[in-house]
Design a protein around this motif. Structure first.
Motif, mmCIF file in Angstrom:
data_model
loop_
_atom_site.group_PDB
_atom_site.id
_atom_site.type_symbol
_atom_site.label_atom_id
_atom_site.label_comp_id
_atom_site.label_asym_id
_atom_site.label_seq_id
_atom_site.Cartn_x
_atom_site.Cartn_y
_atom_site.Cartn_z
ATOM 1 N N ILE A 3 0.901 -1.296 -0.005
ATOM 2 C CA ILE A 3 -0.040 -0.092 0.041
ATOM 3 C C ILE A 3 0.952 1.236 -0.031
ATOM 4 N N ASP A 4 0.990 1.952 -1.296
ATOM 5 C CA ASP A 4 1.848 2.976 -1.425
ATOM 6 C C ASP A 4 1.320 4.355 -1.402
ATOM 7 N N GLU A 5 0.087 4.404 -1.221
ATOM 8 C CA GLU A 5 -0.740 5.749 -1.291
ATOM 9 C C GLU A 5 -2.002 5.751 -0.512
ATOM 10 N N GLY A 6 -2.244 6.853 0.186
ATOM 11 C CA GLY A 6 -3.289 6.992 0.950
ATOM 12 C C GLY A 6 -3.728 8.493 0.819
ATOM 13 N N PHE A 7 -4.811 8.733 1.612
ATOM 14 C CA PHE A 7 -5.405 10.308 1.479
ATOM 15 C C PHE A 7 -5.619 10.848 3.073
ATOM 16 N N ILE A 8 -5.477 12.142 3.026
ATOM 17 C CA ILE A 8 -5.671 12.722 4.380
ATOM 18 C C ILE A 8 -6.601 13.872 4.108
ATOM 19 N N TYR A 9 -7.785 14.062 4.637
ATOM 20 C CA TYR A 9 -8.799 15.033 4.373
ATOM 21 C C TYR A 9 -8.662 15.861 5.459
ATOM 22 N N ILE A 10 -8.477 17.223 4.982
ATOM 23 C CA ILE A 10 -8.309 18.187 6.154
ATOM 24 C C ILE A 10 -9.663 18.779 6.111
ATOM 25 N N ILE A 11 -10.364 18.462 7.328
ATOM 26 C CA ILE A 11 -11.775 19.198 7.414
ATOM 27 C C ILE A 11 -11.990 20.490 7.358
ATOM 28 N N PRO A 12 -11.362 21.378 8.092
ATOM 29 C CA PRO A 12 -11.673 22.860 7.898
ATOM 30 C C PRO A 12 -11.663 23.545 6.489
ATOM 31 N N LYS A 13 -10.373 22.981 5.961
ATOM 32 C CA LYS A 13 -10.197 23.530 4.531
ATOM 33 C C LYS A 13 -11.006 22.802 3.315
ATOM 34 N N LYS A 14 -11.372 21.442 3.694
ATOM 35 C CA LYS A 14 -12.206 20.626 2.968
ATOM 36 C C LYS A 14 -11.117 20.251 1.663
ATOM 37 N N GLU A 15 -10.139 19.842 2.065
ATOM 38 C CA GLU A 15 -9.040 19.397 1.295
ATOM 39 C C GLU A 15 -8.697 18.153 1.398
ATOM 40 N N ILE A 16 -8.561 17.492 0.161
ATOM 41 C CA ILE A 16 -7.943 16.023 0.289
ATOM 42 C C ILE A 16 -6.466 16.130 -0.417
ATOM 43 N N HIS A 17 -5.748 15.457 0.424
ATOM 44 C CA HIS A 17 -4.228 15.378 0.174
ATOM 45 C C HIS A 17 -3.803 13.713 -0.199
ATOM 46 N N THR A 18 -3.201 13.625 -1.362
ATOM 47 C CA THR A 18 -2.897 12.339 -1.599
ATOM 48 C C THR A 18 -1.368 12.460 -0.964
ATOM 49 N N ILE A 19 -1.298 11.248 -0.033
ATOM 50 C CA ILE A 19 -0.099 11.119 0.574
ATOM 51 C C ILE A 19 0.797 9.716 0.119
ATOM 52 N N PRO A 20 1.953 10.072 -0.511
ATOM 53 C CA PRO A 20 2.754 8.729 -0.911
ATOM 54 C C PRO A 20 3.245 8.216 0.559
ATOM 55 N N ILE A 21 3.049 7.018 0.584
ATOM 56 C CA ILE A 21 3.459 6.016 1.769
ATOM 57 C C ILE A 21 4.655 5.173 1.313
ATOM 58 N N SER A 22 5.679 5.772 1.770
ATOM 59 C CA SER A 22 7.092 5.289 1.313
ATOM 60 C C SER A 22 7.245 4.115 2.524
ATOM 61 N N GLN A 23 8.398 3.562 2.006
ATOM 62 C CA GLN A 23 8.898 2.407 2.779
ATOM 63 C C GLN A 23 9.457 2.818 4.030
ATOM 64 N N GLU A 24 10.288 4.160 3.966
ATOM 65 C CA GLU A 24 10.538 4.775 5.125
ATOM 66 C C GLU A 24 9.681 5.196 6.156
ATOM 67 N N MET A 25 8.426 5.455 5.773
ATOM 68 C CA MET A 25 7.231 5.658 6.562
ATOM 69 C C MET A 25 6.983 4.672 7.240
ATOM 70 N N LYS A 26 6.724 3.420 6.522
ATOM 71 C CA LYS A 26 6.435 2.017 7.151
ATOM 72 C C LYS A 26 7.256 1.807 8.107
ATOM 73 N N GLU A 27 8.656 1.798 7.741
ATOM 74 C CA GLU A 27 9.490 1.495 8.830
ATOM 75 C C GLU A 27 9.710 2.054 10.127
ATOM 76 N N TYR A 28 9.351 3.594 9.834
ATOM 77 C CA TYR A 28 9.350 4.277 11.152
ATOM 78 C C TYR A 28 8.203 3.938 11.925
ATOM 79 N N ALA A 29 7.091 3.748 11.300
ATOM 80 C CA ALA A 29 5.928 3.379 12.103
ATOM 81 C C ALA A 29 6.096 2.105 12.796
ATOM 82 N N GLN A 30 6.797 1.361 11.973
ATOM 83 C CA GLN A 30 7.153 -0.222 12.953
ATOM 84 C C GLN A 30 8.093 0.206 13.985
#
Length: 191
Positions: free
Chosen positions: A127-154
């Motif tokens: 899974i290499d991509e997800g979205f963050i929806y910022i409610i006050p601005k009603k903006e959807i941001h595409t977020i690349p989910i890198s291997q480094e992000m996943k390793e840091y989460a682990q």
């Protein structure tokens, strides 16, 4: 089992984990927290009526408040929105909705990365991509989910389990963050 939201909290300040699991204290629910929850609830109602165009997806099935769990990671969480597609390269997209005026901070990104880990285990694919929806601005941001992000989460997941198992009292992340923290009155060493 720890919660995916614990990852966001740990990145903000590891002491939140200590005060949640090792030495549980009564948290003061602030107006800001209550208001954010209410705005989140209202936005979820609106989201159920929307299509997938704003996510740049043509087709997909949406699941709200989608429960995920991994015995291997010792992690569980309720994803705001899961978009499941027929795309073989990425069959699922995690979506997190946040009520914030500070933009997308690292703690929110790592929370999304943790959801990606749970989805990878469920779908047995990357899974290499997800979205963050910022409610006050009603903006959807595409977020690349890198291997480094996943390793840091682990690494964060391991660190959280370590705090809980060893009852370790961690150093604060940054004293600048203490001003708005609901645990501030318990950190007597910061004054």
């Amino acid at each position: 089992m720890i919660q995916v939201t614990d990852i966001k909290q740990y990145v903000y300040c590891p002491r939140v984990i200590y005060y949640t699991y090792v030495m549980p204290v009564n948290k003061k629910v602030t107006y800001k927290m209550e208001h954010g929850r209410e705005q989140h609830r209202l936005e979820m109602i609106k989201e159920k009526r929307r299509g997938l165009k704003s996510y740049s997806l043509i087709e997909g099935k949406r699941y709200f408040d989608y429960q995920l769990k991994s015995e291997k990671l010792g992690l569980t969480g309720k994803l705001d929105l899961l978009i499941e597609t027929d795309n073989s390269s990425q069959p699922a997209y995690p979506v997190e909705m946040k009520y914030t005026f500070k933009g997308i901070q690292a703690n929110i990104k790592y929370q999304l990365g943790a959801y990606a880990l749970l989805l990878e285990e469920k779908y047995n694919t990357s899974i290499d991509e997800g979205f963050i929806y910022i409610i006050p601005k009603k903006e959807i941001h595409t977020i690349p989910i890198s291997q480094e992000m996943k390793e840091y989460a682990q690494k964060v997941i391991s660190a959280i389990h370590n705090i809980i198992e060893k009852e370790h009292f961690p150093d604060p992340k940054s004293k600048r963050r203490c001003h708005d923290c609901e645990f501030r009155k318990f950190c007597n060493d910061l004054y």
